[in-house]
Design a protein around this motif. Structure first.
Motif, PDB file in Angstrom:
ATOM      1  N   MET A  94      80.071  25.455  34.768  1.00  0.00           N
ATOM      2  CA  MET A  94      78.662  25.359  34.394  1.00  0.00           C
ATOM      3  C   MET A  94      78.333  26.302  33.255  1.00  0.00           C
ATOM      4  O   MET A  94      77.196  26.346  32.783  1.00  0.00           O
ATOM      5  CB  MET A  94      77.775  25.651  35.614  1.00  0.00           C
ATOM      6  CG  MET A  94      77.940  24.631  36.727  1.00  0.00           C
ATOM      7  SD  MET A  94      76.677  24.744  38.011  1.00  0.00           S
ATOM      8  CE  MET A  94      75.257  24.089  37.140  1.00  0.00           C
ATOM      9  N   ASP A  95      79.337  27.065  32.810  1.00  0.00           N
ATOM     10  CA  ASP A  95      79.113  27.976  31.692  1.00  0.00           C
ATOM     11  C   ASP A  95      78.769  27.232  30.409  1.00  0.00           C
ATOM     12  O   ASP A  95      78.085  27.771  29.536  1.00  0.00           O
ATOM     13  CB  ASP A  95      80.343  28.862  31.476  1.00  0.00           C
ATOM     14  CG  ASP A  95      81.623  28.064  31.309  1.00  0.00           C
ATOM     15  OD1 ASP A  95      81.960  27.275  32.217  1.00  0.00           O
ATOM     16  OD2 ASP A  95      82.292  28.224  30.265  1.00  0.00           O
ATOM     17  N   LYS A  96      79.232  25.969  30.303  1.00  0.00           N
ATOM     18  CA  LYS A  96      78.976  25.202  29.078  1.00  0.00           C
ATOM     19  C   LYS A  96      77.502  24.825  28.934  1.00  0.00           C
ATOM     20  O   LYS A  96      77.078  24.412  27.855  1.00  0.00           O
ATOM     21  CB  LYS A  96      79.843  23.946  29.052  1.00  0.00           C
ATOM     22  CG  LYS A  96      79.633  23.010  30.214  1.00  0.00           C
ATOM     23  CD  LYS A  96      80.636  21.855  30.182  1.00  0.00           C
ATOM     24  CE  LYS A  96      80.502  20.944  31.399  1.00  0.00           C
ATOM     25  NZ  LYS A  96      81.497  19.861  31.384  1.00  0.00           N
ATOM     26  N   TRP A  97      76.737  24.960  30.019  1.00  0.00           N
ATOM     27  CA  TRP A  97      75.312  24.628  29.971  1.00  0.00           C
ATOM     28  C   TRP A  97      74.448  25.863  29.761  1.00  0.00           C
ATOM     29  O   TRP A  97      73.216  25.748  29.729  1.00  0.00           O
ATOM     30  CB  TRP A  97      74.884  23.925  31.268  1.00  0.00           C
ATOM     31  CG  TRP A  97      75.679  22.709  31.573  1.00  0.00           C
ATOM     32  CD1 TRP A  97      76.581  22.534  32.580  1.00  0.00           C
ATOM     33  CD2 TRP A  97      75.668  21.466  30.853  1.00  0.00           C
ATOM     34  NE1 TRP A  97      77.135  21.281  32.535  1.00  0.00           N
ATOM     35  CE2 TRP A  97      76.600  20.602  31.484  1.00  0.00           C
ATOM     36  CE3 TRP A  97      74.968  21.003  29.729  1.00  0.00           C
ATOM     37  CZ2 TRP A  97      76.843  19.305  31.034  1.00  0.00           C
ATOM     38  CZ3 TRP A  97      75.214  19.707  29.279  1.00  0.00           C
ATOM     39  CH2 TRP A  97      76.130  18.881  29.929  1.00  0.00           C
ATOM     40  N   THR A  98      75.058  27.044  29.668  1.00  0.00           N
ATOM     41  CA  THR A  98      74.288  28.270  29.559  1.00  0.00           C
ATOM     42  C   THR A  98      74.645  29.058  28.299  1.00  0.00           C
ATOM     43  O   THR A  98      75.787  29.045  27.860  1.00  0.00           O
ATOM     44  CB  THR A  98      74.523  29.170  30.783  1.00  0.00           C
ATOM     45  OG1 THR A  98      75.907  29.544  30.855  1.00  0.00           O
ATOM     46  CG2 THR A  98      74.147  28.453  32.074  1.00  0.00           C
ATOM     47  N   LYS A  99      73.635  29.731  27.756  1.00  0.00           N
ATOM     48  CA  LYS A  99      73.836  30.564  26.569  1.00  0.00           C
ATOM     49  C   LYS A  99      72.625  31.488  26.421  1.00  0.00           C
ATOM     50  O   LYS A  99      71.502  30.994  26.333  1.00  0.00           O
ATOM     51  CB  LYS A  99      73.986  29.686  25.320  1.00  0.00           C
ATOM     52  CG  LYS A  99      74.406  30.444  24.077  1.00  0.00           C
ATOM     53  CD  LYS A  99      75.853  30.838  24.135  1.00  0.00           C
ATOM     54  CE  LYS A  99      76.305  31.490  22.833  1.00  0.00           C
ATOM     55  NZ  LYS A  99      77.726  31.880  22.844  1.00  0.00           N
ATOM     56  N   PRO A 100      72.814  32.787  26.451  1.00  0.00           N
ATOM     57  CA  PRO A 100      74.083  33.507  26.560  1.00  0.00           C
ATOM     58  C   PRO A 100      74.558  33.614  28.002  1.00  0.00           C
ATOM     59  O   PRO A 100      73.813  33.331  28.938  1.00  0.00           O
ATOM     60  CB  PRO A 100      73.714  34.886  26.013  1.00  0.00           C
ATOM     61  CG  PRO A 100      72.284  35.057  26.428  1.00  0.00           C
ATOM     62  CD  PRO A 100      71.651  33.704  26.264  1.00  0.00           C
ATOM     63  N   ILE A 101      75.799  34.048  28.154  1.00  0.00           N
ATOM     64  CA  ILE A 101      76.369  34.289  29.471  1.00  0.00           C
ATOM     65  C   ILE A 101      76.426  35.801  29.694  1.00  0.00           C
ATOM     66  O   ILE A 101      76.997  36.532  28.899  1.00  0.00           O
ATOM     67  CB  ILE A 101      77.779  33.695  29.591  1.00  0.00           C
ATOM     68  CG1 ILE A 101      77.708  32.169  29.485  1.00  0.00           C
ATOM     69  CG2 ILE A 101      78.439  34.121  30.909  1.00  0.00           C
ATOM     70  CD1 ILE A 101      79.076  31.509  29.388  1.00  0.00           C
ATOM     71  N   VAL A 102      75.807  36.242  30.788  1.00  0.00           N
ATOM     72  CA  VAL A 102      75.778  37.658  31.134  1.00  0.00           C
ATOM     73  C   VAL A 102      76.706  37.896  32.324  1.00  0.00           C
ATOM     74  O   VAL A 102      76.545  37.262  33.373  1.00  0.00           O
ATOM     75  CB  VAL A 102      74.353  38.126  31.496  1.00  0.00           C
ATOM     76  CG1 VAL A 102      74.346  39.606  31.854  1.00  0.00           C
ATOM     77  CG2 VAL A 102      73.379  37.835  30.355  1.00  0.00           C
ATOM     78  N   VAL A 103      77.672  38.779  32.151  1.00  0.00           N
ATOM     79  CA  VAL A 103      78.586  39.120  33.240  1.00  0.00           C
ATOM     80  C   VAL A 103      78.325  40.559  33.679  1.00  0.00           C
ATOM     81  O   VAL A 103      78.312  41.477  32.859  1.00  0.00           O
ATOM     82  CB  VAL A 103      80.065  38.973  32.813  1.00  0.00           C
ATOM     83  CG1 VAL A 103      81.000  39.604  33.856  1.00  0.00           C
ATOM     84  CG2 VAL A 103      80.414  37.499  32.631  1.00  0.00           C
ATOM     85  N   VAL A 104      78.091  40.728  34.991  1.00  0.00           N
ATOM     86  CA  VAL A 104      77.935  42.064  35.554  1.00  0.00           C
ATOM     87  C   VAL A 104      79.324  42.517  36.004  1.00  0.00           C
ATOM     88  O   VAL A 104      79.901  41.967  36.942  1.00  0.00           O
ATOM     89  CB  VAL A 104      76.955  42.069  36.738  1.00  0.00           C
ATOM     90  CG1 VAL A 104      76.741  43.500  37.244  1.00  0.00           C
ATOM     91  CG2 VAL A 104      75.619  41.448  36.325  1.00  0.00           C
ATOM     92  N   TRP A 105      79.850  43.515  35.301  1.00  0.00           N
ATOM     93  CA  TRP A 105      81.228  43.965  35.510  1.00  0.00           C
ATOM     94  C   TRP A 105      81.259  45.322  36.195  1.00  0.00           C
ATOM     95  O   TRP A 105      80.348  46.147  36.030  1.00  0.00           O
ATOM     96  CB  TRP A 105      81.937  44.055  34.163  1.00  0.00           C
ATOM     97  CG  TRP A 105      83.371  44.530  34.238  1.00  0.00           C
ATOM     98  CD1 TRP A 105      84.482  43.744  34.392  1.00  0.00           C
ATOM     99  CD2 TRP A 105      83.844  45.873  34.146  1.00  0.00           C
ATOM    100  NE1 TRP A 105      85.621  44.530  34.417  1.00  0.00           N
ATOM    101  CE2 TRP A 105      85.256  45.845  34.271  1.00  0.00           C
ATOM    102  CE3 TRP A 105      83.210  47.112  33.991  1.00  0.00           C
ATOM    103  CZ2 TRP A 105      86.030  47.004  34.229  1.00  0.00           C
ATOM    104  CZ3 TRP A 105      83.979  48.272  33.966  1.00  0.00           C
ATOM    105  CH2 TRP A 105      85.378  48.205  34.076  1.00  0.00           C
TER     106      TRP A 105
END
Length: 232
Positions: free
Chosen positions: A122-133
Motif C-alpha cells: 500500500m506504499d504505492k498509494w502514499t506519499k510521503p512515507i514516514v517510518v518510525v525507527w
C-alpha cells in the motif's frame, strides 16, 4: 488530497506518532482499528478466520481471542501468512471506505497508519512515507517491558515483521525514536511542517475541492460552448 503513509515496527513508537498527528487535527486511518472491526463476531473476516483456525480461538462470548490468535501466528510463519491472506481483502476495503469518508468531508491531508504498509504493497498509494525507527536493542527492551514477555518471545514478534532497517531505507521521512519523548516531539514538529505544506497540483486535483473545481470548469465550458454555437 495528500495521503501520508505511517509505518514502523512493534514497540517502535508508531502509535505515539499517530496520536501526535491526531492531536494536531490531522485525520488518521488506523489499519489496526479496521482489522479489529473485520474480526468482530459476524463480520466477513471473522467467519473466514474461524473457519481456518477453528473455534478454539474463540472466547466464551464468541468473539475472537486476539491474544491467543496472536500467539499462534507469531510462532508459525505459515499461519501468519494465512491470516494475512484471509484478512487482507476486508482490511483493504475497510481502509478504502475510511479514506472515501474523509475525502467527502473535504480533508486535504490524511495519515494512513499501517504496520504492514510495505508488505501489503500500500506504499504505492502514499506519499510521503514516514517510518518510525528504533534500534533493535531498544525495540526489544521496550517490547519486553510493555508486554511482560521474555526475550525469545519478543524476538519472535519482531522477526515476524519486516526489519526496521529495511523499512527505513524505503522511507521518505524517518523519525528516530531511540531517544526521549521530548526528542520525538521535536522531530515530529519538523515532520508536521513537511506533511502540511501546500498541496501539489496533482494532490489538489485528487481532493474534493479539486474534483469540484474540475467539474465546475467542465460545466462552464459546456455552457460557454453552447452559447457560442447558438450565435453561429
Amino acid at each position: 488530497m495528500r495521503i501520508v503513509g505511517l509505518t514502523g515496527g512493534i514497540s517502535s513508537g508508531k502509535s505515539t506518532v499517530s496520536n501526535l498527528f491526531k492531536s494536531h487535527d490531522i485525520p488518521v486511518v488506523d489499519a489496526d482499528i479496521v482489522a479489529r472491526d473485520v474480526l468482530k463476531k459476524g463480520a466477513g473476516g471473522y467467519k473466514r478466520v474461524v473457519a481456518a483456525f477453528g473455534e478454539d480461538i474463540l472466547q466464551a462470548n464468541g468473539e475472537v481471542d486476539r491474544p491467543k490468535l496472536g500467539q499462534i501466528v507469531f510462532s508459525d510463519p505459515g499461519k501468519r501468512q494465512l491470516l494475512n491472506r484471509l484478512l487482507a481483502p476486508f482490511i483493504s476495503s475497510g481502509i478504502f471506505w475510511e479514506i472515501l469518508k474523509l475525502w467527502l468531508k473535504g480533508c486535504k491531508v490524511i495519515v494512513l497508519d499501517i504496520p504492514l504498509l510495505f508488505e501489503a504493497r500500500m506504499d504505492k498509494w502514499t506519499k510521503p512515507i514516514v517510518v518510525v525507527w528504533v534500534d533493535t536493542e531498544t525495540q526489544l527492551q521496550r517490547l519486553m517491558a510493555r508486554d511482560r514477555i521474555n526475550e525469545e518471545a519478543a524476538r519472535n514478534r519482531t522477526n515476524a515483521q519486516m526489519a526496521l532497517d529495511l523499512k527505513r531505507s524505503k522511507a521518505d521521512i524517518v523519525i528516530d525514536n531511540s531517544g526521549t519523548l521530548e526528542d520525538l516531539g521535536e522531530q515530529f514538529q519538523k515532520v508536521l511542517v513537511q506533511v502540511t505544506k501546500p498541496l501539489t497540483w496533482t494532490e489538489f486535483w485528487l481532493s474534493r475541492q479539486g474534483a469540484f473545481s474540475a467539474l465546475a470548469s467542465i460545466i462552464i465550458g459546456v455552457v460557454a460552448g453552447k452559447n457560442v454555437l447558438s450565435k453561429l
